[in-house]
Motif scaffolding. Structure first.
Motif, mmCIF file in Angstrom:
data_model
loop_
_atom_site.group_PDB
_atom_site.id
_atom_site.type_symbol
_atom_site.label_atom_id
_atom_site.label_comp_id
_atom_site.label_asym_id
_atom_site.label_seq_id
_atom_site.Cartn_x
_atom_site.Cartn_y
_atom_site.Cartn_z
ATOM 1 N N VAL A 251 -43.359 27.706 74.507
ATOM 2 C CA VAL A 251 -42.220 28.500 74.229
ATOM 3 C C VAL A 251 -40.939 28.280 75.137
ATOM 4 O O VAL A 251 -40.997 27.927 76.187
ATOM 5 N N THR A 252 -40.165 27.888 74.255
ATOM 6 C CA THR A 252 -38.730 27.366 74.929
ATOM 7 C C THR A 252 -37.626 28.756 74.969
ATOM 8 O O THR A 252 -37.355 29.172 73.817
ATOM 9 N N LEU A 253 -37.206 29.449 76.144
ATOM 10 C CA LEU A 253 -36.459 30.466 76.090
ATOM 11 C C LEU A 253 -35.023 29.925 76.025
ATOM 12 O O LEU A 253 -34.395 28.920 76.844
ATOM 13 N N VAL A 254 -34.134 30.651 75.139
ATOM 14 C CA VAL A 254 -32.618 30.128 74.871
ATOM 15 C C VAL A 254 -31.953 31.294 75.120
ATOM 16 O O VAL A 254 -31.866 32.430 74.487
ATOM 17 N N ASP A 255 -30.679 31.111 76.164
ATOM 18 C CA ASP A 255 -30.215 32.296 76.562
ATOM 19 C C ASP A 255 -28.830 31.924 75.756
ATOM 20 O O ASP A 255 -28.149 31.022 75.710
ATOM 21 N N ILE A 256 -28.311 33.044 74.911
ATOM 22 C CA ILE A 256 -27.246 32.692 73.986
ATOM 23 C C ILE A 256 -26.051 33.380 74.539
ATOM 24 O O ILE A 256 -24.944 33.667 73.588
ATOM 25 N N ARG A 257 -26.031 34.103 75.673
ATOM 26 C CA ARG A 257 -24.948 34.786 76.452
ATOM 27 C C ARG A 257 -23.764 33.760 76.752
ATOM 28 O O ARG A 257 -23.938 32.434 76.712
ATOM 29 N N GLU A 258 -22.527 34.282 76.984
ATOM 30 C CA GLU A 258 -21.409 33.442 77.536
ATOM 31 C C GLU A 258 -21.683 33.005 79.056
ATOM 32 O O GLU A 258 -22.361 33.815 79.839
ATOM 33 N N GLU A 259 -21.092 31.946 79.468
ATOM 34 C CA GLU A 259 -21.086 31.563 80.637
ATOM 35 C C GLU A 259 -20.891 32.684 81.761
ATOM 36 O O GLU A 259 -21.626 32.581 82.827
ATOM 37 N N GLY A 260 -19.710 33.291 81.473
ATOM 38 C CA GLY A 260 -19.506 34.484 82.385
ATOM 39 C C GLY A 260 -20.320 35.504 82.742
ATOM 40 O O GLY A 260 -21.054 35.906 83.889
ATOM 41 N N GLU A 261 -21.440 36.027 81.606
ATOM 42 C CA GLU A 261 -22.363 37.032 81.656
ATOM 43 C C GLU A 261 -23.597 36.280 82.439
ATOM 44 O O GLU A 261 -24.255 36.860 83.165
ATOM 45 N N ARG A 262 -23.793 34.914 82.406
ATOM 46 C CA ARG A 262 -25.085 34.153 82.926
ATOM 47 C C ARG A 262 -24.665 34.356 84.419
ATOM 48 O O ARG A 262 -25.335 34.386 85.455
ATOM 49 N N ALA A 263 -23.366 33.964 84.927
ATOM 50 C CA ALA A 263 -22.877 33.683 86.282
ATOM 51 C C ALA A 263 -23.035 35.177 86.737
ATOM 52 O O ALA A 263 -23.290 35.059 88.229
ATOM 53 N N ARG A 264 -22.747 36.140 86.161
ATOM 54 C CA ARG A 264 -22.527 37.562 86.895
ATOM 55 C C ARG A 264 -24.091 37.981 86.995
ATOM 56 O O ARG A 264 -24.289 38.760 88.091
ATOM 57 N N PHE A 265 -25.021 37.836 85.982
ATOM 58 C CA PHE A 265 -26.269 38.624 86.188
ATOM 59 C C PHE A 265 -27.136 37.730 86.129
ATOM 60 O O PHE A 265 -28.510 38.536 86.635
ATOM 61 N N GLY A 266 -27.056 36.449 86.142
ATOM 62 C CA GLY A 266 -28.363 35.606 86.315
ATOM 63 C C GLY A 266 -28.807 35.123 84.965
ATOM 64 O O GLY A 266 -28.459 35.716 83.904
ATOM 65 N N VAL A 267 -30.076 34.572 84.918
ATOM 66 C CA VAL A 267 -30.731 34.137 83.758
ATOM 67 C C VAL A 267 -32.352 34.071 83.854
ATOM 68 O O VAL A 267 -32.869 34.271 85.281
ATOM 69 N N ILE A 268 -32.861 34.130 82.689
ATOM 70 C CA ILE A 268 -34.307 33.928 82.844
ATOM 71 C C ILE A 268 -34.753 32.717 83.202
ATOM 72 O O ILE A 268 -34.388 31.561 82.614
ATOM 73 N N PRO A 269 -35.609 32.334 84.390
ATOM 74 C CA PRO A 269 -36.063 31.093 84.678
ATOM 75 C C PRO A 269 -36.386 30.233 83.658
ATOM 76 O O PRO A 269 -37.275 30.505 82.907
ATOM 77 N N GLY A 270 -35.931 28.900 83.637
ATOM 78 C CA GLY A 270 -36.705 28.027 82.749
ATOM 79 C C GLY A 270 -35.874 27.942 81.337
ATOM 80 O O GLY A 270 -36.107 27.158 80.471
ATOM 81 N N SER A 271 -34.828 29.086 81.085
ATOM 82 C CA SER A 271 -34.208 29.106 79.766
ATOM 83 C C SER A 271 -33.112 28.017 79.772
ATOM 84 O O SER A 271 -32.621 27.442 80.725
ATOM 85 N N ILE A 272 -32.888 27.763 78.642
ATOM 86 C CA ILE A 272 -31.695 26.829 78.473
ATOM 87 C C ILE A 272 -30.651 27.613 77.715
ATOM 88 O O ILE A 272 -30.886 28.726 77.251
ATOM 89 N N HIS A 273 -29.271 26.959 77.545
ATOM 90 C CA HIS A 273 -28.132 27.649 77.317
ATOM 91 C C HIS A 273 -27.694 27.190 75.816
ATOM 92 O O HIS A 273 -27.371 25.895 75.858
ATOM 93 N N ALA A 274 -27.470 28.144 75.075
ATOM 94 C CA ALA A 274 -26.956 27.792 73.532
ATOM 95 C C ALA A 274 -26.018 28.918 73.387
ATOM 96 O O ALA A 274 -26.446 29.870 72.610
#
Length: 343
Positions: A251-274
């Motif tokens: 499984v590949t986890l893909v974070d589709i939020r904006e960069e500001g949301e990622r910086a503010r709240f963090g990400v699920i480990p191992g996910s990539i950004h699109a």
């Protein structure tokens, strides 16, 4: 810049369309439900792609077109983080930047009319919602309104802007279309006060009738989002299922939020950004997600599941068959105790 001020006669609401040029990304502020087809026609005529739609607060005098526009265009719905609306795709906080191609707005939390009221500042103009009107101010007697909070929003935030800043409100009942901060300082009768107590005395004694649409508009505007059951109209993997087999194989986890949301709240480990705004490009034949979908399963997530629901549909239309999403998004993951990594 391309700028349009649109008017709804029934509710005396101004809706604002912004874009950097013909053929670019577009943003709408405070759209009215009954005017949806008008907005869509104008977007088509100007060859604009609606990517974000903003409500300055939960309106009591009209039903918002945010949900209908999202369903028609797959745009991102935006409100302040204090909004009680059930699901809003992107929640901004004070001083956050809200961007589309070639345009940046700064979110200003200006409570008072309602507790979640926001204004949006852009270069030479400010969109004030119902906080500051032309020769008036928004009432403060319902929806957690507070004249003391509004006084501070006015005198410590909006009225400190340069005098030449254009004021574009969400409503006008007299036919005025625009003012400036300097004009409002000098000629707005509600701003000619010497203290917060004097302002509160004025606002607490307006004795206005409730808006005619209030009993309909407020409940509808609190239910604008894609509720959880609607998020299962596309393939989904529940948070509990992911956590039970964490880390999931294949499984590949893909974070589709904006960069500001990622910086503010963090990400699920191992996910990539699109990011959602460019998601179709990631899914194209030569895009990075196309190859990943052939080799395993892709699981998308956003803040609350709204954008990811739409993104799964986009992926399917572009030929990607092995794509699902997390209902409830990053919020559901965090509530369930999932690991969070800072970026």
């Amino acid at each position: 810049m391309l700028f349009r001020q649109l008017f709804d006669k029934t509710s005396s609401t101004y809706t604002y369309l912004l874009a950097s040029r013909v053929g670019a990304e577009a943003l709408l502020i405070d759209p009215v439900y009954e005017q949806t087809e008008r907005y869509l026609k104008l977007l088509e005529e100007l060859d604009l792609r609606l990517v974000k739609v903003v409500d300055t607060h939960v309106h009591a005098d009209h039903v918002s077109a945010m949900g209908k526009l999202r369903d028609a265009t797959r745009c991102v719905t935006v409100m302040g983080e204090q909004s009680p609306a059930d699901i809003v795709s992107l929640r901004v906080r004070d001083m956050d930047a809200l961007t589309i191609e070639g345009i940046t707005l700064t979110a200003l939390h200006t409570p008072g009319h309602t507790s979640e009221s926001y204004s949006f500042l852009m270069d030479d103009r400010v969109f004030t919602g119902d906080t500051l009107l032309i020769r008036g101010t928004g009432r403060t007697d319902f929806q957690n309104g507070d004249p003391y909070a509004q006084y501070h929003s006015l005198f410590e935030r909006l009225l400190t802007l340069p005098e030449q800043t254009f004021v574009f409100p969400a409503h006008d009942y007299k036919g005025d279309t625009v003012s400036t901060i300097g004009e409002e300082r000098r000629y707005n009768p509600r701003l000619q006060v010497k203290s917060v107590e004097e302002y509160a005395e004025i606002m607490n004694n307006l004795n206005l009738p409730n808006p005619a649409m209030m009993d309909v508009a407020v409940p509808e505007n609190l239910r604008l989002g894609l509720r959880l059951e609607a998020q299962h109209r596309v393939p989904a993997i529940e948070v509990e299922e992911l956590l039970a087999t964490w880390p999931p194989e294949g499984v590949t986890l893909v974070d589709i939020r904006e960069e500001g949301e990622r910086a503010r709240f963090g990400v699920i480990p191992g996910s990539i950004h699109a990011p959602y705004g460019q998601f179709d490009q990631y899914c194209g034949r030569s895009g990075p997600l196309a190859g990943l979908a052939k080799d395993g399963r892709i699981v998308l997530y956003c803040a609350v599941g709204e954008r990811s629901t739409l993104a799964v549909e986009i992926a399917g239309e572009l030929g990607l068959r092995n794509v699902a999403h997390i209902p409830g998004g990053f919020s559901a993951w965090s509530r369930a105790g999932g690991a969070v990594e800072r970026v």
